[in-house]
Design a protein around this motif. Structure first.
Motif, short mmCIF file in Angstrom:
data_model
loop_
_atom_site.label_atom_id
_atom_site.label_comp_id
_atom_site.label_asym_id
_atom_site.label_seq_id
_atom_site.Cartn_x
_atom_site.Cartn_y
_atom_site.Cartn_z
N ASP A 1 3.79 13.81 36.65
CA ASP A 1 3.45 14.38 35.34
C ASP A 1 3.59 15.90 35.31
O ASP A 1 3.75 16.47 34.23
CB ASP A 1 2.00 14.02 34.96
CG ASP A 1 1.84 12.52 34.74
OD1 ASP A 1 2.79 11.90 34.23
OD2 ASP A 1 0.76 11.99 35.07
N ILE A 2 3.49 16.56 36.42
CA ILE A 2 3.52 18.02 36.46
C ILE A 2 4.81 18.46 37.13
O ILE A 2 5.11 18.07 38.27
CB ILE A 2 2.29 18.57 37.21
CG1 ILE A 2 1.01 18.15 36.48
CG2 ILE A 2 2.37 20.09 37.33
CD1 ILE A 2 -0.26 18.58 37.17
N GLY A 3 5.57 19.29 36.44
CA GLY A 3 6.90 19.68 36.91
C GLY A 3 6.86 20.71 38.02
O GLY A 3 5.81 21.27 38.37
N ASP B 1 2.19 29.75 39.58
CA ASP B 1 2.71 28.54 40.21
C ASP B 1 2.18 28.46 41.64
O ASP B 1 2.08 29.47 42.35
CB ASP B 1 4.24 28.57 40.24
CG ASP B 1 4.85 28.50 38.84
OD1 ASP B 1 4.12 28.07 37.93
OD2 ASP B 1 6.02 28.88 38.69
N SER C 1 4.45 23.89 38.76
CA SER C 1 4.28 24.60 37.49
C SER C 1 2.81 24.68 37.07
O SER C 1 2.14 23.66 36.87
CB SER C 1 5.08 23.92 36.39
OG SER C 1 4.81 24.50 35.14
N SER D 1 1.91 26.04 34.12
CA SER D 1 1.85 25.73 32.69
C SER D 1 1.82 24.23 32.46
O SER D 1 1.16 23.74 31.53
CB SER D 1 3.06 26.35 31.98
OG SER D 1 4.27 25.85 32.52
N ASP D 2 2.50 23.45 33.32
CA ASP D 2 2.43 21.99 33.20
C ASP D 2 1.04 21.47 33.54
O ASP D 2 0.57 20.49 32.97
CB ASP D 2 3.46 21.34 34.13
CG ASP D 2 4.86 21.38 33.54
OD1 ASP D 2 5.02 22.01 32.46
OD2 ASP D 2 5.78 20.80 34.14
N TRP D 3 0.38 22.13 34.49
CA TRP D 3 -1.00 21.74 34.81
C TRP D 3 -1.90 21.93 33.59
O TRP D 3 -2.75 21.10 33.29
CB TRP D 3 -1.50 22.57 35.98
CG TRP D 3 -2.96 22.38 36.28
CD1 TRP D 3 -3.99 23.09 35.77
CD2 TRP D 3 -3.55 21.39 37.12
NE1 TRP D 3 -5.18 22.64 36.24
CE2 TRP D 3 -4.95 21.58 37.09
CE3 TRP D 3 -3.04 20.37 37.93
CZ2 TRP D 3 -5.83 20.80 37.80
CZ3 TRP D 3 -3.92 19.59 38.66
CH2 TRP D 3 -5.29 19.80 38.60
N TYR E 1 -0.96 21.75 30.48
CA TYR E 1 -0.64 20.67 29.54
C TYR E 1 -1.26 19.35 30.01
O TYR E 1 -1.73 18.55 29.21
CB TYR E 1 0.88 20.53 29.43
CG TYR E 1 1.32 19.42 28.49
CD1 TYR E 1 1.27 19.60 27.12
CD2 TYR E 1 1.76 18.20 28.99
CE1 TYR E 1 1.66 18.58 26.26
CE2 TYR E 1 2.14 17.18 28.16
CZ TYR E 1 2.10 17.37 26.79
OH TYR E 1 2.47 16.37 25.94
N TYR E 2 -1.29 19.16 31.31
CA TYR E 2 -1.84 17.93 31.87
C TYR E 2 -3.33 17.79 31.51
O TYR E 2 -3.82 16.69 31.26
CB TYR E 2 -1.66 17.95 33.39
CG TYR E 2 -2.14 16.71 34.09
CD1 TYR E 2 -1.45 15.51 34.00
CD2 TYR E 2 -3.31 16.74 34.86
CE1 TYR E 2 -1.89 14.36 34.65
CE2 TYR E 2 -3.76 15.61 35.52
CZ TYR E 2 -3.04 14.42 35.41
OH TYR E 2 -3.49 13.29 36.06
#
Length: 582
Positions: free
Chosen positions: A109-111, A168, A190, A192-194, A196-197
């Motif tokens: 889920d996290i890039g 990061d 990432s 920023s993906d965290w 969003y998660y």
């Protein structure tokens, strides 16, 4: 007389002292229990939420750490990087590397981005865009590789941050060929993906390494310009204008520190509730103090007057009647003596007077039953809203103040319907705040109705009755109030959309309301009391009638006949005798 005054003063002072001490004790204990209860409840809830948030963040970190570490140390990535190190210019090797990393991103889920360098720190492959692969990132990557080689760890962890925003987390490992280091793999997870998660979570959170470097944060402003977060312990923590309840957990195995931040605003409910308690306690204390002060004076005066009145009768004036209006047991004793004397002397002549006295007494008792009931329900609404909706509680307090002012400061028995409906408006506002969109009330009253005088608090028990029997059974509570004037009779209707009344019970209630006699009543006390009150005050033709249409709902009609009142005054006995046309 002086001795009696001294005794009365001593009694009055002792009683006032006891009332003051007990009132202060009761108010203080109430405030203390309220404040402690609210504080303990708020802290317990926030601590429990923080614990659950820490569990969620730790589980997410553990999942992310395991997947990325497995990928970094996996045989597939090892083969792809080895091939790339042997022939960096081979397009097939580059394509294989791209496909491998793309498949990994699809599984998580996290890039992340990946950078592969040779032993001379030349970049052989990068998933970063050309604009993102800045000289700062290149130099920082080489510095971390140097530290990773010195550490001797299989997977070295670091944090990369450039120009604010989300940092990061870096995972770095070396690739060895023939016992020597041939290159390095750096995986940038990432930040920023965290964010969003965790975007759907009802809390904020931060994960740092042992040096307080922010590895993951739900909001970029929590990290600050230096990408640091620390010095926060368990409990209340302020960040600018925001207040949080912070939960902290040390994870020594992974060398991280987890912070869960639960929004913890200032408890206005506690302040408002305390003000309400103080206000009600002060009002109660002043009321009890006034009663205690007057009690001693009333008792002494009542005894003296009763003895004086009895002495007049015992001295031979048989026609004299005791006049004592104290509103207590002395008045009841005086009334009993007067009734006994009246019965012995002229039973028939005084019969109508006895009816009048009983009617006035009963009417005052019926009126007294309704007002405390409304006040109790309103205070219950305030108590409930104070826990969850401070603004709503404040509005209810304003409306309640208006209602109490109307009930206490207005001494007249009758007011115009327009004045009474102004009070009803404040009452309906309280109910609107209580039930929200579920509650609606329509009022259709022509001008000729509004000019007629009616008893105070006329429609409140009917509206309260509609709410009582409707709100538990219907998703929407609709009340319709309308009125009309026909001749010298005012009729007001209150209808609801409730479940109505079964036919058998409806017929029984209708018969009771017609007789105005409720000695054996069971239930619907409000309707009984209101009908009896109107009958005693205005005579025949006045009272309450009800119906329950087949289509559902319940309607109560209030009728007030003003003709007899205007022609023969307010004496109930005289109206019963002379108003035979009703």
């Amino acid at each position: 007389m002086m001795k009696g005054q001294i005794m009365k003063s001593s009694f009055q002072k002792n009683l006032q002292k006891k009332v003051f001490l007990r009132s202060m004790l009761a108010v203080s204990l109430s405030m203390l229990l309220f404040v402690l209860g609210q504080t303990i409840l708020s802290v317990t809830r926030s601590a429990a939420r923080a614990g659950a948030a820490l569990d969620q963040m730790e589980a997410a970190y553990r999942m992310l750490e395991e997947k990325n570490t497995d990928y970094l140390l996996g045989a597939n990535l090892e083969r792809a990087v080895t091939a790339l190190l042997e022939d960096p210019a081979d397009e097939e090797n580059i394509m294989e590397m791209e496909n491998l990393h793309r498949r990994f991103l699809d599984s998580i889920d996290i890039g992340s981005d990946i950078v592969i360098t040779d032993r001379s720190d030349n970049v052989l492959y990068s998933s970063f865009s050309s604009s993102a692969l800045t000289s700062y990132l290149y130099n920082y990557n080489n510095a971390v590789i140097y530290q990773a080689d010195r550490s001797g760890e299989e997977v070295y962890r670091a944090v990369y941050s450039e120009g604010g925003g989300y940092a990061d987390t870096m995972l770095v490992r070396s690739v060895r060929q023939g016992g020597k280091t041939a290159g390095h793999i750096a995986l940038y997870i990432s930040g920023s993906d965290w964010n969003y998660y965790l975007s759907e979570a009802d809390f904020d959170g931060v994960i740092t390494d042992e040096r307080d470097n922010v590895m993951y944060a739900s909001r970029s402003d929590l990290a600050g310009a230096a990408n640091k977060f620390g010095g926060v312990g368990r409990g209340i923590w302020k960040n600018g204008e925001n207040r949080y309840w912070a939960g902290v957990r040390e994870n020594e195995r992974d060398g991280i520190r987890i912070y869960a931040l639960i929004y913890y605003p200032f408890n206005y409910t506690l302040t408002i509730g305390t003000v309400i308690l103080v206000t009600l306690g002060l009002a109660w204390f002043l009321t009890v103090r006034g009663l205690s002060s007057s009690m001693a004076a009333y008792n002494a005066a009542s005894i003296e007057r009763l003895i004086s009145e009895i002495r007049i009768i015992t001295e031979g004036n048989a026609e004299h009647r005791i006049s004592l209006e104290t509103g207590d047991e002395f008045e009841e004793a005086a009334q009993a003596m007067n009734r006994m004397l009246d019965t012995l002397e002229e039973l028939n002549r005084n019969n109508s007077e006895l009816i009048r006295m009983n009617a006035e007494f009963e009417m005052s008792q019926l009126t007294a039953q309704m007002n405390p009931h409304f006040l109790y329900n309103t205070l219950e609404i305030i108590r409930s809203l104070a826990l969850f909706d401070a603004k709503g509680a404040e509005e209810v307090i304003e409306s309640l103040t208006e209602v109490l002012r109307y009930s206490i400061e207005r001494s007249e028995d009758e007011v115009t319907l327009a004045e009474d409906m102004h009070y009803i408006g404040a009452y309906l506002k309280i109910q609107k705040i209580r039930f929200g969109e579920r509650f609606a009330c329509r009022i259709d009253l022509p001008p000729e109705c509004l000019e007629i005088k009616v008893p105070r608090l006329l429609l409140q028990p009917l509206i309260e009755n509609s709410i009582k029997y409707t709100y538990r059974t219907k998703p929407e509570l609709i009340i319709h109030i309308r009125g009309e004037v026909f001749g010298d009779t005012l009729t007001l209707y209150v209808r609801d959309n409730g479940p109505g009344v079964e036919k058998k019970q409806l017929e029984k209630l209708q018969q009771e309301l017609k007789r105005h006699d409720f000695r054996n009543k069971d239930g619907h006390i409000g309707l009984h009391n209101l009908s009896r009150r109107l009958y005693l005050k205005y005579g025949k033709g006045s009272g309450v009638s009800i119906r329950s249409p087949l289509t559902g709902g319940f309607e109560a009609a209030v009728r007030i006949s003003r003709g007899c009142t205007q022609a023969y005054g307010r004496d109930p006995a005289e109206r019963r005798k002379k108003c035979i046309r009703f």
